[in-house]
Write a protein that holds these residues in place. Structure first.
Motif, mmCIF file in Angstrom:
data_model
loop_
_atom_site.group_PDB
_atom_site.id
_atom_site.type_symbol
_atom_site.label_atom_id
_atom_site.label_comp_id
_atom_site.label_asym_id
_atom_site.label_seq_id
_atom_site.Cartn_x
_atom_site.Cartn_y
_atom_site.Cartn_z
ATOM 1 N N ILE A 9 0.840 -1.195 0.000
ATOM 2 C CA ILE A 9 0.000 0.000 0.000
ATOM 3 C C ILE A 9 0.877 1.248 0.000
ATOM 4 O O ILE A 9 0.603 2.228 -0.714
ATOM 5 N N PHE A 10 1.944 1.215 0.787
ATOM 6 C CA PHE A 10 2.871 2.344 0.832
ATOM 7 C C PHE A 10 3.436 2.646 -0.555
ATOM 8 O O PHE A 10 3.418 3.788 -1.020
ATOM 9 N N MET A 11 3.927 1.624 -1.241
ATOM 10 C CA MET A 11 4.513 1.838 -2.563
ATOM 11 C C MET A 11 3.451 2.243 -3.579
ATOM 12 O O MET A 11 3.718 3.048 -4.482
ATOM 13 N N GLY A 12 2.244 1.732 -3.412
ATOM 14 C CA GLY A 12 1.165 2.146 -4.308
ATOM 15 C C GLY A 12 0.877 3.626 -4.201
ATOM 16 O O GLY A 12 0.717 4.327 -5.205
ATOM 17 N N ASP A 13 0.832 4.132 -2.967
ATOM 18 C CA ASP A 13 0.600 5.563 -2.774
ATOM 19 C C ASP A 13 1.767 6.394 -3.295
ATOM 20 O O ASP A 13 1.579 7.480 -3.862
ATOM 21 N N LEU A 14 2.989 5.893 -3.107
ATOM 22 C CA LEU A 14 4.164 6.627 -3.576
ATOM 23 C C LEU A 14 4.169 6.718 -5.102
ATOM 24 O O LEU A 14 4.458 7.779 -5.684
ATOM 25 N N HIS A 15 3.825 5.619 -5.761
ATOM 26 C CA HIS A 15 3.783 5.651 -7.228
ATOM 27 C C HIS A 15 2.611 6.485 -7.739
ATOM 28 O O HIS A 15 2.686 7.029 -8.857
ATOM 29 N N ALA A 16 1.538 6.614 -6.951
ATOM 30 C CA ALA A 16 0.455 7.531 -7.333
ATOM 31 C C ALA A 16 0.969 8.970 -7.344
ATOM 32 O O ALA A 16 0.588 9.768 -8.204
ATOM 33 N N GLN A 17 1.854 9.298 -6.397
ATOM 34 C CA GLN A 17 2.464 10.627 -6.397
ATOM 35 C C GLN A 17 3.305 10.832 -7.657
ATOM 36 O O GLN A 17 3.282 11.906 -8.259
ATOM 37 N N VAL A 18 4.047 9.819 -8.026
ATOM 38 C CA VAL A 18 4.853 9.904 -9.240
ATOM 39 C C VAL A 18 3.949 10.102 -10.463
ATOM 40 O O VAL A 18 4.222 10.942 -11.330
ATOM 41 N N ALA A 19 2.857 9.350 -10.520
ATOM 42 C CA ALA A 19 1.931 9.456 -11.657
ATOM 43 C C ALA A 19 1.355 10.863 -11.762
ATOM 44 O O ALA A 19 1.224 11.420 -12.864
ATOM 45 N N ALA A 20 1.020 11.451 -10.614
ATOM 46 C CA ALA A 20 0.464 12.807 -10.627
ATOM 47 C C ALA A 20 1.475 13.810 -11.162
ATOM 48 O O ALA A 20 1.135 14.703 -11.945
ATOM 49 N N CYS A 21 2.732 13.662 -10.745
ATOM 50 C CA CYS A 21 3.770 14.568 -11.240
ATOM 51 C C CYS A 21 4.011 14.366 -12.733
ATOM 52 O O CYS A 21 4.267 15.341 -13.464
ATOM 53 N N ARG A 22 3.940 13.152 -13.197
ATOM 54 C CA ARG A 22 4.159 12.896 -14.619
ATOM 55 C C ARG A 22 3.036 13.470 -15.472
ATOM 56 O O ARG A 22 3.265 13.895 -16.613
ATOM 57 N N ILE A 23 1.810 13.479 -14.944
ATOM 58 C CA ILE A 23 0.711 14.154 -15.651
ATOM 59 C C ILE A 23 1.050 15.631 -15.830
ATOM 60 O O ILE A 23 0.829 16.229 -16.894
ATOM 61 N N ALA A 24 1.606 16.229 -14.786
ATOM 62 C CA ALA A 24 1.996 17.640 -14.884
ATOM 63 C C ALA A 24 3.044 17.843 -15.964
ATOM 64 O O ALA A 24 3.014 18.835 -16.699
ATOM 65 N N CYS A 25 3.996 16.907 -16.045
ATOM 66 C CA CYS A 25 5.025 17.013 -17.081
ATOM 67 C C CYS A 25 4.407 17.036 -18.471
ATOM 68 O O CYS A 25 4.757 17.879 -19.315
ATOM 69 N N ILE A 26 3.472 16.132 -18.715
ATOM 70 C CA ILE A 26 2.831 16.056 -20.033
ATOM 71 C C ILE A 26 2.075 17.339 -20.341
ATOM 72 O O ILE A 26 2.200 17.929 -21.429
ATOM 73 N N ARG A 27 1.280 17.809 -19.373
ATOM 74 C CA ARG A 27 0.451 18.989 -19.612
ATOM 75 C C ARG A 27 1.288 20.260 -19.766
ATOM 76 O O ARG A 27 0.979 21.130 -20.599
ATOM 77 N N LEU A 28 2.344 20.404 -18.990
ATOM 78 C CA LEU A 28 3.199 21.585 -19.131
ATOM 79 C C LEU A 28 3.977 21.554 -20.447
ATOM 80 O O LEU A 28 4.215 22.599 -21.070
ATOM 81 N N GLN A 29 4.380 20.372 -20.870
ATOM 82 C CA GLN A 29 5.049 20.252 -22.170
ATOM 83 C C GLN A 29 4.111 20.694 -23.289
ATOM 84 O O GLN A 29 4.515 21.406 -24.225
#
Length: 559
Positions: free
Chosen positions: A181-201
């Motif tokens: 569960i811990f790693m799942g939540d951590l990777h959700a944070q990564v996914a959210a940041c990567r969405i930002a990367c796509i949208r800002l690009q």
């Protein structure tokens, strides 16, 4: 359009685009996480930052997170200067003495590149259900040093160029009770940041890298100008307020003083916390990022909500935080219960300004985010850790009643639905209601607290670990302009053997099958003399079960 030349419409489109990106980050974070404290409790936040570490845009999330991300990003930038960052890097931090807030709140930061050029930083913060330490849930109210509170993560690079460091991953998994569960939540944070990367690009492709960077600067400058103008409308002077915390979790009979002097002058605002109690033995200590969060929230609460919500709003703020005090402790003081202190600081900041902004600042709220953590193993050996977040009532104000059972004062979480709690742990929700008579009486009534009863079921291997981090059990929210105080909180354990244990605001204990925990959160304070409340409003209170007939009779008698 080129460089720093923008027509107002284009600049406003870009501002709203940034806000939408932050909100999409937040949605991704909540929808992708695994733990109920994020999926249901919404205890996570997302922001965008410029390359110099200034807040660019924020999701509508947790004010404490959004402001404490500022020093977290600053520390990551200090250790890993932007010129050394690569596309695909991922950075982590949670250590309160290195820019964090408390150990369960982990910051994930990813640099955003567009056509090979660094454009911005995407950041998220999630309250993780467990990061190790003395007690399941990592909020032990009996901690006396930070080493007992869980895994400390300084600013580190978890991934470089898109490749995760397997040794760091192994260390993270090894130190928590529910690693998947811990790693799942951590990777959700990564996914959210990567969405930002796509949208800002995509945004950079439309407007150009240099033009977009110029727009960032203009938006921040505009927010600063508007905030300073709003602060100049407040009568200049120094305004003070004092409130108290129940205890530190260790010395249960010792109240802790929070004192704030707010000085407003010339478009600046200064918060001086001199006079606040020395740092505590228990975990209610609050590192400077917490007071910054309180100040940012207070400023946004008393200024125009249409001002763009970015780092420009925070530039007029300065703080005095005495070293070795409750608001600037020396390491290794424990800090896991710091949200109780942040809420009290926030309440003091706002109440100090109530004397000159009576139409904007209501009476004190319950100022309580009751945090509970339950953990153990089921009979089949499967581990579980789950939490609960309960709010009290908000304070009434000139012209309006307080809101029942709501988060206030720099927190913005939700309680868990009964079904979510019962799916995660061997616990049954027996009762759940508002607490009648808990709102402070007044011309305008304070919001009510809530009652919730938990029963421990028998699908347990051994005992269940229970942490209770409460407030307002001893010191009530004080009424304003002649209004009454809100009701105090109360929590009781009814053991299966018939004995009863009163919880003194903060406690770590064990629960067994058949035990029941009954929680009553605090009420918000009332505003104005109770005798001025209209008969129609009081009749509606009685009809809705918010005020008992006995309490109405007492108020009518002037008791």
């Amino acid at each position: 359009m080129s460089g720093d030349r923008f027509d107002p419409i284009t600049l406003e489109v870009i501002r709203n685009r940034l806000d939408v990106i932050a909100e999409e980050m937040q949605t991704t974070l909540l929808k992708s996480s695994c733990s109920p404290i994020v999926k249901e409790g919404l205890d996570a936040s997302a922001s965008l930052f410029t390359l110099d570490g200034t807040t660019l845009a924020q999701a509508c999330a947790i004010p404490i997170h959004l402001a404490t991300l500022i020093p977290s990003v600053a520390e990551i930038r200090r250790v890993f200067p932007p010129e050394t960052m690569q596309d695909g890097d991922i950075y982590l931090l949670n250590d309160p003495y290195c820019g964090g807030t408390h150990l369960p709140d982990i910051a994930v930061v990813i640099p955003v590149f567009a056509r090979g050029r660094l454009l911005a930083l995407a950041a998220t913060m999630t309250h993780h259900q467990d990061v190790g330490g003395l007690a399941a849930g990592s909020v032990p109210t009996n901690a006396t040093e930070i080493f007992q509170e869980g895994l400390r993560i300084p600013a580190i690079r978890w991934a470089r160029g898109g490749a995760f460091d397997p040794m760091i991953t192994a260390i993270l998994r090894q130190n928590v009770r529910i690693p998947d569960i811990f790693m799942g939540d951590l990777h959700a944070q990564v996914a959210a940041c990567r969405i930002a990367c796509i949208r800002l690009q995509q945004t950079a492709e439309k407007y150009g890298h240099n033009s977009l960077m110029s727009a960032f600067g203009l938006l921040i400058e505009r927010a600063e100008t508007m905030t300073r103008a709003a602060l100049r409308e407040i009568p200049p002077g120094t305004y003070r307020h004092v409130d108290w915390l129940d205890n530190d979790g260790i010395e249960l009979d010792r109240r802790l003083r929070v004192e704030v002097a707010v000085t407003v002058a010339g478009g600046d605002i200064h918060f001086d916390l001199t006079g606040t109690s020395p740092q505590a033995r228990g975990p209610v200590n609050c590192v400077p990022s917490g007071s910054l969060a309180a100040a940012c929230f207070a400023v946004r609460a008393v200024t125009d909500p249409s001002i763009p919500n970015n780092g420009g709003c925070f530039r007029p703020i300065s703080l005095t935080l005495p070293e070795g005090s409750l608001v600037n402790p020396r390491s290794p003081a424990p800090v896991n219960a710091r949200s109780a202190t942040i809420k009290r600081i926030t309440g003091c900041m706002l109440s100090a300004l109530a004397t000159v902004l009576p139409e904007r600042v209501p009476a004190p709220s319950a100022g309580e985010l009751l945090v509970m953590a339950f953990g153990g193993r089921r009979r089949d050996g499967a581990p579980f850790v789950t939490g609960e977040l309960l709010g009290g009532g908000s304070g009434a104000g000139r012209g309006f009643d307080g809101v029942d059972a709501i988060e206030t004062d720099a927190t913005n979480c939700m309680n868990l639905p009964a079904e979510a709690m019962e799916l995660e742990a061997p616990i049954r929700i027996r009762r759940w209601s508002l607490c009648a008579d808990s709102g402070g009486a007044g011309e305008f009534r304070g919001g009510l607290g809530q009652l919730k009863e938990y029963e421990i079921l028998d699908d347990l291997d051994g005992a269940l670990s229970f942490s209770h981090r409460g407030e307002r059990h001893v010191v009530a929210a004080s009424g304003m302009a002649g209004g009454g105080d809100g009701a105090k909180a109360r929590s009781v354990i009814h053991r299966r053997d018939g004995s009863t244990v009163e919880i003194p605001s903060k406690m770590v204990t064990e629960l067994s099958p058949g035990d029941r925990v009954i929680i009553e959160t605090a009420g918000g304070a009332g505003w104005g003399p109770p005798a001025r409340r209209s008969g129609e409003a009081l009749a509606a209170d009685i009809a809705n079960g918010k005020v008992s007939t006995a309490e109405a009779r007492r108020l009518d008698d002037g008791a």
